[in-house]
Design a protein around this motif. Structure first.
Motif, PDB file in Angstrom:
ATOM      1  N   GLU A   1       3.003   0.266  10.121  1.00 38.23           N
ATOM      2  CA  GLU A   1       4.461   0.135  10.196  1.00 38.23           C
ATOM      3  C   GLU A   1       5.211   0.842   9.070  1.00 38.23           C
ATOM      4  O   GLU A   1       6.411   0.623   8.922  1.00 38.23           O
ATOM      5  CB  GLU A   1       4.838  -1.352  10.186  1.00 38.23           C
ATOM      6  N   LEU A   2       4.511   1.635   8.260  1.00 39.57           N
ATOM      7  CA  LEU A   2       5.213   2.274   7.136  1.00 39.57           C
ATOM      8  C   LEU A   2       5.854   3.587   7.563  1.00 39.57           C
ATOM      9  O   LEU A   2       5.307   4.303   8.406  1.00 39.57           O
ATOM     10  CB  LEU A   2       4.234   2.541   5.990  1.00 39.57           C
ATOM     11  N   ALA A   3       6.982   3.888   6.937  1.00 38.89           N
ATOM     12  CA  ALA A   3       7.611   5.195   7.158  1.00 38.89           C
ATOM     13  C   ALA A   3       6.716   6.256   6.516  1.00 38.89           C
ATOM     14  O   ALA A   3       5.932   5.946   5.606  1.00 38.89           O
ATOM     15  CB  ALA A   3       8.993   5.210   6.517  1.00 38.89           C
ATOM     16  N   ALA A   4       6.849   7.493   7.000  1.00 37.01           N
ATOM     17  CA  ALA A   4       5.928   8.550   6.584  1.00 37.01           C
ATOM     18  C   ALA A   4       5.886   8.728   5.070  1.00 37.01           C
ATOM     19  O   ALA A   4       4.798   8.833   4.475  1.00 37.01           O
ATOM     20  CB  ALA A   4       6.320   9.855   7.267  1.00 37.01           C
ATOM     21  N   ASP A   5       7.079   8.729   4.406  1.00 35.10           N
ATOM     22  CA  ASP A   5       7.076   8.990   2.958  1.00 35.10           C
ATOM     23  C   ASP A   5       6.437   7.832   2.186  1.00 35.10           C
ATOM     24  O   ASP A   5       5.703   8.048   1.226  1.00 35.10           O
ATOM     25  CB  ASP A   5       8.502   9.282   2.451  1.00 35.10           C
ATOM     26  N   THR A   6       6.675   6.612   2.617  1.00 34.08           N
ATOM     27  CA  THR A   6       6.055   5.453   1.960  1.00 34.08           C
ATOM     28  C   THR A   6       4.535   5.502   2.143  1.00 34.08           C
ATOM     29  O   THR A   6       3.764   5.249   1.217  1.00 34.08           O
ATOM     30  CB  THR A   6       6.594   4.133   2.563  1.00 34.08           C
ATOM     31  N   ARG A   7       4.126   5.855   3.350  1.00 35.87           N
ATOM     32  CA  ARG A   7       2.688   5.910   3.636  1.00 35.87           C
ATOM     33  C   ARG A   7       2.011   6.967   2.766  1.00 35.87           C
ATOM     34  O   ARG A   7       0.951   6.725   2.179  1.00 35.87           O
ATOM     35  CB  ARG A   7       2.470   6.224   5.124  1.00 35.87           C
ATOM     36  N   THR A   8       2.655   8.140   2.640  1.00 33.62           N
ATOM     37  CA  THR A   8       2.071   9.213   1.840  1.00 33.62           C
ATOM     38  C   THR A   8       1.932   8.786   0.378  1.00 33.62           C
ATOM     39  O   THR A   8       0.888   9.003  -0.247  1.00 33.62           O
ATOM     40  CB  THR A   8       2.969  10.473   1.933  1.00 33.62           C
ATOM     41  N   ALA A   9       2.980   8.159  -0.151  1.00 31.64           N
ATOM     42  CA  ALA A   9       2.944   7.716  -1.550  1.00 31.64           C
ATOM     43  C   ALA A   9       1.848   6.677  -1.757  1.00 31.64           C
ATOM     44  O   ALA A   9       1.118   6.716  -2.757  1.00 31.64           O
ATOM     45  CB  ALA A   9       4.309   7.141  -1.942  1.00 31.64           C
ATOM     46  N   LEU A  10       1.715   5.778  -0.782  1.00 34.37           N
ATOM     47  CA  LEU A  10       0.689   4.731  -0.890  1.00 34.37           C
ATOM     48  C   LEU A  10      -0.705   5.347  -0.827  1.00 34.37           C
ATOM     49  O   LEU A  10      -1.611   4.955  -1.570  1.00 34.37           O
ATOM     50  CB  LEU A  10       0.886   3.712   0.234  1.00 34.37           C
ATOM     51  N   GLU A  11      -0.879   6.304   0.065  1.00 26.31           N
ATOM     52  CA  GLU A  11      -2.190   6.966   0.177  1.00 26.31           C
ATOM     53  C   GLU A  11      -2.562   7.653  -1.127  1.00 26.31           C
ATOM     54  O   GLU A  11      -3.724   7.627  -1.540  1.00 26.31           O
ATOM     55  CB  GLU A  11      -2.171   7.971   1.342  1.00 26.31           C
ATOM     56  N   ARG A  12      -1.550   8.249  -1.776  1.00 23.55           N
ATOM     57  CA  ARG A  12      -1.807   8.895  -3.085  1.00 23.55           C
ATOM     58  C   ARG A  12      -2.283   7.847  -4.089  1.00 23.55           C
ATOM     59  O   ARG A  12      -3.220   8.069  -4.846  1.00 23.55           O
ATOM     60  CB  ARG A  12      -0.520   9.567  -3.595  1.00 23.55           C
TER      61      ARG A  12
ATOM     62  N   ASP B   1       7.906   7.079  -5.383  1.00 25.52           N
ATOM     63  CA  ASP B   1       6.964   7.515  -6.408  1.00 25.52           C
ATOM     64  C   ASP B   1       6.353   6.341  -7.164  1.00 25.52           C
ATOM     65  O   ASP B   1       5.250   6.445  -7.684  1.00 25.52           O
ATOM     66  CB  ASP B   1       7.663   8.464  -7.403  1.00 25.52           C
ATOM     67  N   PHE B   2       7.119   5.244  -7.242  1.00 20.65           N
ATOM     68  CA  PHE B   2       6.611   4.085  -7.979  1.00 20.65           C
ATOM     69  C   PHE B   2       5.250   3.630  -7.462  1.00 20.65           C
ATOM     70  O   PHE B   2       4.437   3.088  -8.180  1.00 20.65           O
ATOM     71  CB  PHE B   2       7.600   2.921  -7.894  1.00 20.65           C
ATOM     72  N   LEU B   3       5.016   3.887  -6.164  1.00 20.40           N
ATOM     73  CA  LEU B   3       3.765   3.448  -5.555  1.00 20.40           C
ATOM     74  C   LEU B   3       2.563   4.105  -6.225  1.00 20.40           C
ATOM     75  O   LEU B   3       1.468   3.562  -6.219  1.00 20.40           O
ATOM     76  CB  LEU B   3       3.764   3.788  -4.067  1.00 20.40           C
ATOM     77  N   THR B   4       2.775   5.273  -6.788  1.00 19.20           N
ATOM     78  CA  THR B   4       1.670   6.013  -7.384  1.00 19.20           C
ATOM     79  C   THR B   4       1.087   5.255  -8.579  1.00 19.20           C
ATOM     80  O   THR B   4      -0.103   5.309  -8.838  1.00 19.20           O
ATOM     81  CB  THR B   4       2.150   7.415  -7.812  1.00 19.20           C
ATOM     82  N   THR B   5       1.934   4.511  -9.285  1.00 19.12           N
ATOM     83  CA  THR B   5       1.458   3.876 -10.510  1.00 19.12           C
ATOM     84  C   THR B   5       1.510   2.349 -10.474  1.00 19.12           C
ATOM     85  O   THR B   5       0.832   1.698 -11.259  1.00 19.12           O
ATOM     86  CB  THR B   5       2.317   4.356 -11.699  1.00 19.12           C
ATOM     87  N   ASP B   6       2.300   1.782  -9.584  1.00 22.33           N
ATOM     88  CA  ASP B   6       2.542   0.346  -9.621  1.00 22.33           C
ATOM     89  C   ASP B   6       1.672  -0.380  -8.581  1.00 22.33           C
ATOM     90  O   ASP B   6       1.989  -0.394  -7.390  1.00 22.33           O
ATOM     91  CB  ASP B   6       4.040   0.093  -9.338  1.00 22.33           C
ATOM     92  N   CYS B   7       0.584  -0.999  -9.049  1.00 18.73           N
ATOM     93  CA  CYS B   7      -0.350  -1.667  -8.125  1.00 18.73           C
ATOM     94  C   CYS B   7       0.318  -2.823  -7.385  1.00 18.73           C
ATOM     95  O   CYS B   7       0.101  -3.015  -6.182  1.00 18.73           O
ATOM     96  CB  CYS B   7      -1.564  -2.207  -8.880  1.00 18.73           C
ATOM     97  N   GLU B   8       1.151  -3.588  -8.074  1.00 15.80           N
ATOM     98  CA  GLU B   8       1.755  -4.763  -7.451  1.00 15.80           C
ATOM     99  C   GLU B   8       2.636  -4.354  -6.271  1.00 15.80           C
ATOM    100  O   GLU B   8       2.568  -4.936  -5.186  1.00 15.80           O
ATOM    101  CB  GLU B   8       2.582  -5.526  -8.491  1.00 15.80           C
ATOM    102  N   ARG B   9       3.423  -3.305  -6.484  1.00 14.91           N
ATOM    103  CA  ARG B   9       4.312  -2.865  -5.402  1.00 14.91           C
ATOM    104  C   ARG B   9       3.518  -2.171  -4.305  1.00 14.91           C
ATOM    105  O   ARG B   9       3.870  -2.260  -3.131  1.00 14.91           O
ATOM    106  CB  ARG B   9       5.406  -1.958  -5.973  1.00 14.91           C
ATOM    107  N   ALA B  10       2.458  -1.501  -4.702  1.00 18.51           N
ATOM    108  CA  ALA B  10       1.611  -0.855  -3.687  1.00 18.51           C
ATOM    109  C   ALA B  10       0.986  -1.910  -2.786  1.00 18.51           C
ATOM    110  O   ALA B  10       0.932  -1.758  -1.559  1.00 18.51           O
ATOM    111  CB  ALA B  10       0.524  -0.031  -4.364  1.00 18.51           C
ATOM    112  N   ARG B  11       0.527  -3.011  -3.383  1.00 19.24           N
ATOM    113  CA  ARG B  11      -0.124  -4.068  -2.588  1.00 19.24           C
ATOM    114  C   ARG B  11       0.852  -4.751  -1.637  1.00 19.24           C
ATOM    115  O   ARG B  11       0.455  -5.214  -0.567  1.00 19.24           O
ATOM    116  CB  ARG B  11      -0.772  -5.100  -3.511  1.00 19.24           C
ATOM    117  N   ALA B  12       2.114  -4.793  -2.039  1.00 22.20           N
ATOM    118  CA  ALA B  12       3.117  -5.397  -1.149  1.00 22.20           C
ATOM    119  C   ALA B  12       3.267  -4.585   0.138  1.00 22.20           C
ATOM    120  O   ALA B  12       3.695  -5.106   1.176  1.00 22.20           O
ATOM    121  CB  ALA B  12       4.453  -5.506  -1.866  1.00 22.20           C
ATOM    122  N   GLU B  13       2.930  -3.294   0.075  1.00 17.07           N
ATOM    123  CA  GLU B  13       3.061  -2.434   1.261  1.00 17.07           C
ATOM    124  C   GLU B  13       1.800  -2.431   2.123  1.00 17.07           C
ATOM    125  O   GLU B  13       1.802  -1.872   3.222  1.00 17.07           O
ATOM    126  CB  GLU B  13       3.377  -0.988   0.836  1.00 17.07           C
TER     127      GLU B  13
END
Lengths: 245, 210
Positions: A24-35, A4-16
């Motif tokens: 190469e992302l797992a489905a749940d990480t990819r979905t959170a990043l897309e959000r 869920d952190f990906l939804t609000t944290d730009c720095e961590r989102a950019r790392a992904e």
């Protein structure tokens, strides 16, 4: 794991993002990043730039080097076997040292005519073999027996001429290298290379003979079929001419 | 992080085997099967391995050294090492991991000093135009060539650790866990090197069109 952190944290989102761009992302990480990307313009721009960078990387293509893997494998195997061979006897070394310069020049010329490209690296010469007729074209050509013989001679002559011309410049450099080596080093190199050449030549001659024999068999079959067709035609025509008479 | 580790078979995509006449539709033996056959005295297994790995080795070495002749030396040494080492290969790591590791180490040996690497980059791009195979169609030819040279230079000038990861990921389609195995580093380190490499490239290539 909670992404869920990906939804609000730009720095961590950019790392992904690299993993996202390369799938190469797992489905749940990819979905959170897309959000996150849906609502974040700067991260979407960052993603677009990364995709552009990835596309640019495709522009660098490496050369395709046309080589016969079988010939390469045999030269490697021959070199490995030559390294394991016992050291040359002293008497032969001394005899060779008298004519080392000439022997080196003759060996390099022979290598060039045989289509072996010699390079100097890591303190020794290395050989790449590409003998006439041993190239990657494994399919038998549709030639008759007479044509086969004539064309094989022409191809061999052409290849030898071309390779001799190509190797001229390299030879100058290699000969210069030879002049910088001690007599003992040079004689050992010549012996080693001679062993490699002998082994590779013997193996390639066998391969070449087999291929040539196979082509000749095919050509004989085609000649026979042609003669058969002519006989059939003659048999077919004869009654008609007899009838006309 | 919730990235799953892929199963052993999916770690490294093996290079596409060269299809030869009469072999269409036949299952290609795995690297490990070929190693086993070679250990049993079958020399043709080594020829099959060279046919499979010659091109990937040459490509990797070219992109890490920036010089086709250097890359051919690396290829020669890597294959010799393979021939000598196969009889003792115990299969503790996959063959693909082992051969990539051998090539990386040989490339590192070739470029011990930063000065040597800079010299190679300059030599490879300015004097060895033919080493880079580019599309040569229409009036875009010169532009394509220039673009390829800029990209090659940008990759070659990356720090070695970033360059290795980026080359393996982008040009050899190798997943991060497989790269981690080849380098003997944690997956997180590999990912951060990739991110740093892309970031450096992004800055250097910012003005170019795609």
């Amino acid at each position: 794991m909670n992404d869920d952190f990906l939804t609000t944290d730009c720095e961590r989102a950019r790392a992904e993002l690299p993993g996202f761009v390369y799938g190469e992302l797992a489905a749940d990480t990819r979905t959170a990043l897309e959000r996150h990307l849906e609502g974040c313009v700067p991260c979407r721009e960052e993603l677009a730039t990364l995709r552009d960078t990835r596309r640019l990387l495709d522009r660098w293509e490496t050369p395709v080097v046309a080589e016969d893997a079988r010939v390469l494998a045999r030269s490697i195997a021959a070199e490995a076997r030559a390294e394991r061979a016992p050291a040359p006897r002293r008497g032969r070394l001394l005899r060779l040292s008298a004519t080392l310069a000439g022997a080196a020049a003759a060996l390099l010329f022979t290598l060039s005519v045989l289509g072996a490209s010699a390079r100097y690296a890591g303190g020794r010469f290395q050989l790449d073999f590409a003998l006439p007729g041993s190239g990657p074209s494994a399919d038998a050509p549709q030639w008759s027996t007479a044509e086969l013989d004539q064309r094989m001679r022409a191809i061999a002559a052409q290849e030898v001429t071309q390779r001799t011309a190509d190797m001229h410049v390299d030879q100058q450099e290699l000969l210069q290298r030879c002049s910088l080596m001690t007599k003992e080093e040079l004689s050992q190199e010549i012996l080693r290379l001679t062993q490699v050449v002998d082994l590779v030549l013997a193996e390639n001659q066998r391969a070449l003979d087999t291929r040539l024999a196979s082509w000749k068999r095919d050509a004989d079959v085609r000649d026979l079929e042609q003669r058969q067709a002519i006989n059939d035609l003659a048999t077919y025509i004869r009654p008609a001419s007899l009838t006309n008479r | 992080m919730s990235d799953p580790l892929p199963g052993p078979e999916s770690l490294v995509r093996p290079p596409a085997p060269a299809v030869q006449s009469g072999e269409i539709g036949r299952m290609q033996p795995s690297d490990e099967e070929l190693v086993h056959r070679f250990q049993g005295g079958d020399e043709s297994a080594f020829e099959a391995m060279v046919a499979r790995w010659n091109e990937p080795i040459l490509q990797l070495a070219t992109r890490l050294t920036g010089d086709l002749e250097e890359a051919k030396d690396v290829r020669q040494m890597a294959l010799l090492k393979t021939y000598r080492g196969l009889t003792r290969f115990e299969g503790r790591a996959r063959f693909s991991t082992w051969i990539y590791r051998v090539v990386l180490n040989l490339c590192r040996d070739k470029q011990r000093s930063e000065a040597a690497r800079t010299r190679l980059v300059e030599g490879s791009l300015r004097e060895r135009d033919s080493d880079y195979v580019l599309e040569e169609t229409g009036f875009h030819r010169a532009r394509d060539r220039e673009l390829a040279e800029i990209v090659a230079r940008a990759v070659l000038e990356l720090p070695a650790s970033e360059r290795e990861v980026l080359v393996l990921r982008h040009y050899h389609d190798m997943p991060f866990p497989a790269i981690a195995e080849v380098l003997g580093s944690p997956v997180t380190t590999v990912k951060s090197r990739m991110a740093r490499g892309l970031e450096l490239l992004r800055t250097r290539l910012a003005t170019l069109e795609t």
